[in-house]
Design an enzyme around this catalytic site. Structure first.
Site, PDB file in Angstrom:
ATOM      1  N   CYS A  77       0.801  -1.113  -0.119  1.00 37.42           N
ATOM      2  CA  CYS A  77       0.073  -0.029   0.098  1.00 37.42           C
ATOM      3  C   CYS A  77       0.765   1.152   0.114  1.00 37.42           C
ATOM      4  O   CYS A  77       0.208   2.478  -0.089  1.00 37.42           O
ATOM      5  CB  CYS A  77      -0.853   0.035   1.077  1.00 37.42           C
ATOM      6  SG  CYS A  77      -0.025   0.122   2.745  1.00 37.42           S
ATOM      7  N   CYS A  79      -2.870  -3.007   8.702  1.00 35.93           N
ATOM      8  CA  CYS A  79      -2.567  -1.520   8.817  1.00 35.93           C
ATOM      9  C   CYS A  79      -2.145  -1.640  10.456  1.00 35.93           C
ATOM     10  O   CYS A  79      -1.120  -1.111  10.935  1.00 35.93           O
ATOM     11  CB  CYS A  79      -3.639  -0.441   8.909  1.00 35.93           C
ATOM     12  SG  CYS A  79      -4.322  -0.707   7.330  1.00 35.93           S
TER      13      CYS A  79
HETATM   14 FE1  FES Z   1      -1.569   0.439   4.063  1.00 33.25          FE
HETATM   15 FE2  FES Z   1      -3.492   0.794   5.833  1.00 33.25          FE
HETATM   16  S1  FES Z   1      -3.667   0.440   3.734  1.00 33.25           S
HETATM   17  S2  FES Z   1      -1.665   0.619   6.052  1.00 33.25           S
END
Ligand code: FES
Length: 134
Positions: A33, A102
């Protein structure tokens, strides 16, 4: 999608910032991400007396860092190491399954900061046996 507690910690993050001349610092990122988290610690007599975070990431990453720093303040290094990402998720009143990673980032940031402190003080790093847990 998010619990009230997640929204609270996202809108009013606790412990945001950076401790100057920190005793330990950790910086972790998630390649998928692209989110990045930096944790800094003040340690006195083996106890975390202050923890701060800077997170460039999603709402769940910010809420997780905020809650994780709250959970470890006042704990010994060993106690703080034992705080799992599940404990962070529970304290937040849950995270959607696709957002659990996360909370893993927050836990890894804390472990890295603690290990940094330990290495600086000639101790063995604790390792991260939970690294691959969801
Ligand atoms: Fe990557 Fe939340 S989407 S830490």
């Amino acid at each position: 999608m998010y619990s009230e507690r997640v929204m609270d910690h996202f809108m009013n993050p606790r412990n945001m910032g950076e401790i100057p001349d920190a005793d330990g610092a950790g910086e972790v990122g998630n390649a998928t991400c692209g989110d990045i988290m930096r944790i800094t610690l003040r340690v006195e007599e083996n106890r975390i007396v202050d923890a701060k975070f800077k997170t460039f990431g999603c709402a769940a990453a910010i809420a997780s860092s905020s809650m994780a720093t709250e959970l470890i303040k006042g704990k010994t290094l060993d106690e703080a190491c034992a705080v799992t990402n599940r404990a962070v998720v529970e304290a937040l009143g849950g995270l959607p399954p696709q957002k659990v990673h996360c909370s893993v980032l927050a836990k890894e940031g804390i472990h890295q900061a603690i290990d940094d402190y330990r290495v600086r003080h000639g101790m063995q790093p604790g390792g991260d046996e939970e690294k691959h847990a969801p």
